[in-house]
Design a protein around this motif. Structure first.
Motif, short mmCIF file in Angstrom:
data_model
loop_
_atom_site.label_atom_id
_atom_site.label_comp_id
_atom_site.label_asym_id
_atom_site.label_seq_id
_atom_site.Cartn_x
_atom_site.Cartn_y
_atom_site.Cartn_z
N UNK A 258 -5.97 6.12 3.82
CA UNK A 258 -6.25 7.38 4.28
C UNK A 258 -5.05 8.25 4.92
N UNK A 259 -4.32 7.19 5.96
CA UNK A 259 -2.98 7.84 6.63
C UNK A 259 -2.13 7.97 5.44
N UNK A 260 -2.04 7.39 4.53
CA UNK A 260 -1.27 7.65 3.23
C UNK A 260 -1.35 9.08 2.65
N UNK A 261 -2.56 9.44 2.51
CA UNK A 261 -3.16 10.59 1.75
C UNK A 261 -2.67 11.81 2.73
N UNK A 262 -2.80 11.43 4.02
CA UNK A 262 -2.50 12.84 5.09
C UNK A 262 -1.11 12.38 5.43
N UNK A 263 -0.36 11.71 4.99
CA UNK A 263 1.25 11.47 5.55
C UNK A 263 1.38 11.19 6.85
N UNK B 296 0.85 -1.16 -0.07
CA UNK B 296 -0.06 -0.02 -0.13
C UNK B 296 0.79 1.21 0.04
N UNK B 297 2.20 1.09 0.22
CA UNK B 297 3.25 2.14 0.08
C UNK B 297 2.52 3.20 1.36
N UNK B 298 2.23 2.68 2.42
CA UNK B 298 1.70 3.41 3.42
C UNK B 298 2.73 3.81 4.61
#
Lengths: 458, 458
Positions: free
Chosen positions: A402-407, A95-97
């Motif tokens: 969602x965490x990825x989007x928000x970094x 997911x590259x999260x």
């Protein structure tokens, strides 16, 4: 690549909790009481004596914060517990999260799920009281399997009413219960008044969890020295399942983690209630503030489209009434493949916590999306998940993205309640490309809710 | 009751061995060499290059004592290893034996067995070499499942030839492999010359492991950049499976135990060869002297009624010849329910050790007796065993009762290779009371052996 946290965080058997945790002891607002349908008054423990073993009735009502786990129950727990917490490194990479994903895996025992955690004490307390026989129902078969294993161990006869469509479609699941010595009947059956009445009206009726519950309860209360056993919804079940969350909290502490998100699938609430327990205690006592997410199938959306009301737990209306999120006891969910989540109601404890905004969020997810997540998980994390558990995987993936989007490098904990060995017909349907997302129409939902019996004064 | 030894003896992931152990390095007498059927000369590693990845060919012949486990393989092992050693306290109590019974449980991963231990490195070495596709065969389905999981992880296409009778009787097992992305063909199939020839003669042929091997090998050697993968018999497989015994030895040392008996079921030898490895090293080097018992089905008694001779590993006679205990490659065992043990031959390493009296004993046990043991075990130890594994349970119970007779507090270690989730048709047959012990007649055995092709000069 250096990894501080191992893939599997293990505990030894002396780290199995010696007490269960009762979340009601820390709830400032209590769930509304059960209602005795005979008197329409709030029920007390004694009202349940004809149905459940007395110690289990006591546990249903206790306000003690901790309840000792009997030595005999601990001995059985040691055969398959503690269960691992696993870091889903491969999923994270895929997911590259920046999020860290952990899951508590309850599927490596023969019952294939967390259900054994409550089956063992329930059988033990019945045996201790000198009960001669237990009845129960099973839908997907996980609870029936768990109870048959516990009954074999404690030498307790068991009769299982299995939803007829599952009985016919899952012959192997039935055979596990037979192997452990249980008698399995398809429900509706001709062994109870309720079953006979349904068959007289509709001989081709393929059953439902609500009907099977009615049959098992009727058989228990009408047969000498027989009691009934239920694998979800009840306070006692959440009490027993608290062991999941208590272990998980210790395991995360060992790697200096605390979850920002606690995610569990929710049918009747046994898994989510158990997984959240220790973290919910922290929230209720102001020590920490995880975000809790209940994940339910869009085909049976008790939290997200149901109402918070008094309702019966069964189709035959012989159980006590409970205040809970419900789609109405007449609501028959479509035969989605996550059979363990096809229940019209919800744990009163979880319902109250959700109603009060303490259980933060509920999400409904579609069947096709759930299997997409399940297969992705299987290929990269190696475990083939039960469709029920895959609801939590789907939500965990969504939150990680969602965490990825928000970094944000948040910590996610989800419950992998079981494996998918007995759900391969569902995987076959997915593999063939014929599976679709499904949700009931507004009319379906409104019909079920409109048929909830209004209790005067409640 | 105070217990010094926990029920489950666990290791952490940093205790997974970093090297496999090659028992051939410590054998004073070596197994006779493979024979290249083209030249009828002893084979060398290069002869196998068209069949297996080169590193696997090297491992097939290596005399190194230890072989490093690649980091990428260890990463996968960490998803499901180390596996537990479990003390069977309940079984001991039930048998009222002074013997201590331990078992190494390999069944809690999704493949349901120890097969994953060799599937992962086999796929890894093929991937590393740039191989485009792998072929294999599967009978009971455990190997095919394990290989499909490893192929999904390393993104390697896989074609599986599944013995037709299993393909038809075990649709769910097939579906697991599909879910992990493998193509599964019933064998005999019309995709190979050997399959077409068999079907032309006998259109209703339901297949055998020997036929499926022939098809998979033919497909591998006749397709560009394709290799074959085998889950048992071979030296490389025993090398990879050595991790079972190395872990088990560490686990027993942690509780100050050393086995007097090491017991494993034996079909092609992958499990027994792996379980015995570290203890066999002690025996070969004079450090300790466990008594080793191979347990095979009386329906397919390679050790107890076969001959020690050169034979082909497959029906189509396209594999190299191996010196092994064999019933003849034309011997078709009756369709007993322990499909994983239905193989005419046996690992050349185990064969040599047995022939030389170092692998002490082989016992053949009947199917009904095996299921009696399996159900007893399931009810009291909670795990539902695979029928293959239950052969070892049966022998372990027998040895424990022999210890009781002699009043000896011996230590028994057996291999519980897998769970029985995909063998419920067999349990159904047992539960219905229709299962019987079975052994081939002397005529059946003699026929198979008489058809072994005699190689001049060998």
């Amino acid at each position: 690549m250096s990894k501080k946290v191992p893939n599997r965080i293990l505990l030894t058997e002396d780290q199995i909790p010696k007490q269960w945790y009762n979340v009601r002891a820390d709830m400032k607002e209590q769930p509304d009481p059960y209602i005795n349908p005979g008197t329409m008054k709030p029920a007390v423990a004694e009202d349940f004596y004809p149905i459940f073993a007395e110690e289990l009735c006591r546990q249903e009502f206790t306000m003690e914060r901790y309840v000792d786990i009997p030595e005999e129950v601990l001995e059985y727990y040691k055969l398959y517990r503690p269960s691992p917490v696993i870091r889903a490194y491969n999923l994270e990479r895929l997911l590259d999260t920046p999020a860290k994903i952990y899951y508590k895996y309850e599927g490596s025992n023969t019952s294939g799920s967390h259900k054994l955690n409550s089956a063992v004490p329930q059988v033990y307390y019945n045996k201790k009281q000198g009960i001669a026989r237990i009845t129960t129902e099973t839908g997907a078969g996980q609870w029936g399997t768990a109870l048959s294993m516990a009954c074999a161990y404690f030498d307790m006869p068991l009769r299982i009413y299995m939803v007829k469509v599952s009985y016919e479609q899952k012959p192997y699941r039935k055979e596990v219960m037979h192997t452990y010595g249980a008698d399995v009947f398809p429900s509706p059956s001709d062994t109870t008044n309720i079953g006979r009445a349904i068959l007289a009206k509709d001989p081709g009726n393929t059953g439902s969890l609500g009907t099977a519950i009615s049959e098992a309860v009727e058989m228990a209360v009408s047969t000498p020295n027989t009691r009934y056993s239920l694998g979800s919804v009840l306070n006692q079940v959440l009490l027993h399942q608290s062991i999941i969350g208590m272990e998980a909290k210790t395991q995360l502490e060992m790697v200096d983690e605390y979850p920002d998100y606690v995610i569990g699938c929710s049918g009747g609430g046994s898994n989510l209630g158990g997984l959240m327990s220790a973290f919910m205690q922290d929230k209720l006592t102001g020590k920490a503030n995880a975000h809790f997410i209940a994940v339910e199938p869009s085909a049976c959306p008790s939290f997200t489209r149901g109402v918070y009301a008094y309702d019966f737990c069964d189709v035959g209306h012989i159980t006590p009434l409970a205040k809970m999120y419900t789609l109405g006891s007449s609501f028959i969910p479509t035969s989605i493949h996550a059979g363990g989540l096809r229940y019209h109601g919800m744990s009163p404890i979880l319902s109250k916590l959700y109603h009060d905004g303490i259980l933060d969020e509920a999400r409904a997810v579609g069947q096709k999306d759930v299997f997409d997540a399940a297969v992705l998980f299987a290929k990269h994390e190696s475990i083939l998940p039960a469709p029920e558990s895959a609801h939590a995987i789907k939500a965990a993936i969504d939150v990680a993205l969602e965490c990825k989007e928000r970094g944000e490098a948040k910590t996610i904990l989800f419950g992998l309640t079981g494996n998918g060995y007995f759900d391969l017909a569902a995987y076959a349907s997915y593999n063939s490309g014929s599976m679709e997302n499904y949700a009931p129409t507004d009319e379906d939902i409104e019909k079920g809710i409109s048929e909830i019996i209004k209790v005067p004064g409640l």
